[in-house]
Enzyme design. Structure first.
Site, mmCIF file in Angstrom:
data_model
loop_
_atom_site.group_PDB
_atom_site.id
_atom_site.type_symbol
_atom_site.label_atom_id
_atom_site.label_comp_id
_atom_site.label_asym_id
_atom_site.label_seq_id
_atom_site.Cartn_x
_atom_site.Cartn_y
_atom_site.Cartn_z
ATOM 1 N N TYR A 45 20.058 30.591 57.718
ATOM 2 C CA TYR A 45 19.210 31.060 58.585
ATOM 3 C C TYR A 45 19.849 31.942 59.401
ATOM 4 O O TYR A 45 21.031 32.071 59.665
ATOM 5 C CB TYR A 45 19.022 29.721 59.890
ATOM 6 C CG TYR A 45 17.836 29.172 59.763
ATOM 7 C CD1 TYR A 45 16.760 29.167 60.373
ATOM 8 C CD2 TYR A 45 17.600 28.268 58.926
ATOM 9 C CE1 TYR A 45 15.691 28.573 60.527
ATOM 10 C CE2 TYR A 45 16.410 27.182 58.751
ATOM 11 C CZ TYR A 45 15.588 27.419 59.468
ATOM 12 O OH TYR A 45 14.137 26.871 59.754
ATOM 13 N N ASP A 91 10.136 27.044 61.337
ATOM 14 C CA ASP A 91 9.549 26.609 62.469
ATOM 15 C C ASP A 91 8.684 27.608 63.013
ATOM 16 O O ASP A 91 8.607 28.864 62.263
ATOM 17 C CB ASP A 91 10.647 26.564 63.631
ATOM 18 C CG ASP A 91 11.745 25.526 63.358
ATOM 19 O OD1 ASP A 91 11.379 24.509 62.620
ATOM 20 O OD2 ASP A 91 12.829 25.716 63.781
#
Length: 182
Positions: free
Chosen positions: A83, A25
């Protein structure tokens, strides 16, 4: 990905298409991102690394290159992805951490956040945690690790799954922050 393809083009003097194991992102940093591409070049791999890093911007680096079988695919061959989301939890912001952490100035109940993370672990349909408009056939993913650790004012949330939906981690962390809000 576009920066890497530009550097590959300069190094090999022809257009090279890449496939990355995942996407990040906006504002997210990737570490150990796996990418594959095809080339007939005879340039030794260590020289490819140096050559690509010469052409890449300062905030991007190739750390290694290795030959793989033609059947290898950076996305489909990946078994698990991780992540790591970092939060700076303090009343006063830190200018030194502003680009690598999310600043939260209010108290958080980590025990509530950890309980919620345990509920989200395992195999579930995570469609509710994805940005709307996706054309994916399935939103079922398996989270095998969902850890929350705190050292002083730093909170690290680590999520390991067999895949992530678009903005899934950001949405999961946002949900945990709401659960933990004092």
């Amino acid at each position: 990905q576009s920066e890497l393809e530009l550097a590959l083009g300069k190094l090999f003097r022809k257009k090279i298409k890449t496939v990355a194991s995942g996407r990040t992102d906006s504002g997210v940093h990737a570490e150990a991102q796996v990418v594959h591409f095809k080339t007939e070049s005879k340039i030794p791999l260590d020289k490819m690394v140096r050559g690509l890093n010469h052409y890449l911007p300062e905030d991007l680096a190739v750390t290694g290159i290795q030959a793989v079988p033609a059947s290898f695919h950076a996305q489909r061959s990946a078994k698990w992805k991780t992540y790591e989301y970092r939060i700076f939890n303090s009343q006063a912001r830190s200018p030194l951490k502003r680009k690598r952490t999310f600043f939260i100035p209010y108290s958080l109940h980590l025990s509530k956040m950890k309980s919620a993370a345990r509920l989200l672990s395992g195999k579930h349909d995570f469609r509710a945690f994805e940005t709307s408009g996706s054309r994916r056939k399935s939103a079922v993913r398996t989270i095998r690790k969902f850890d929350i650790k705190k050292m002083e004012n730093d909170i690290t949330i680590t999520i390991e799954a067999n895949g992530f939906l678009y903005n899934m981690v950001r949405s999961l962390v946002g949900t945990l922050l709401q659960v933990g809000r004092a």
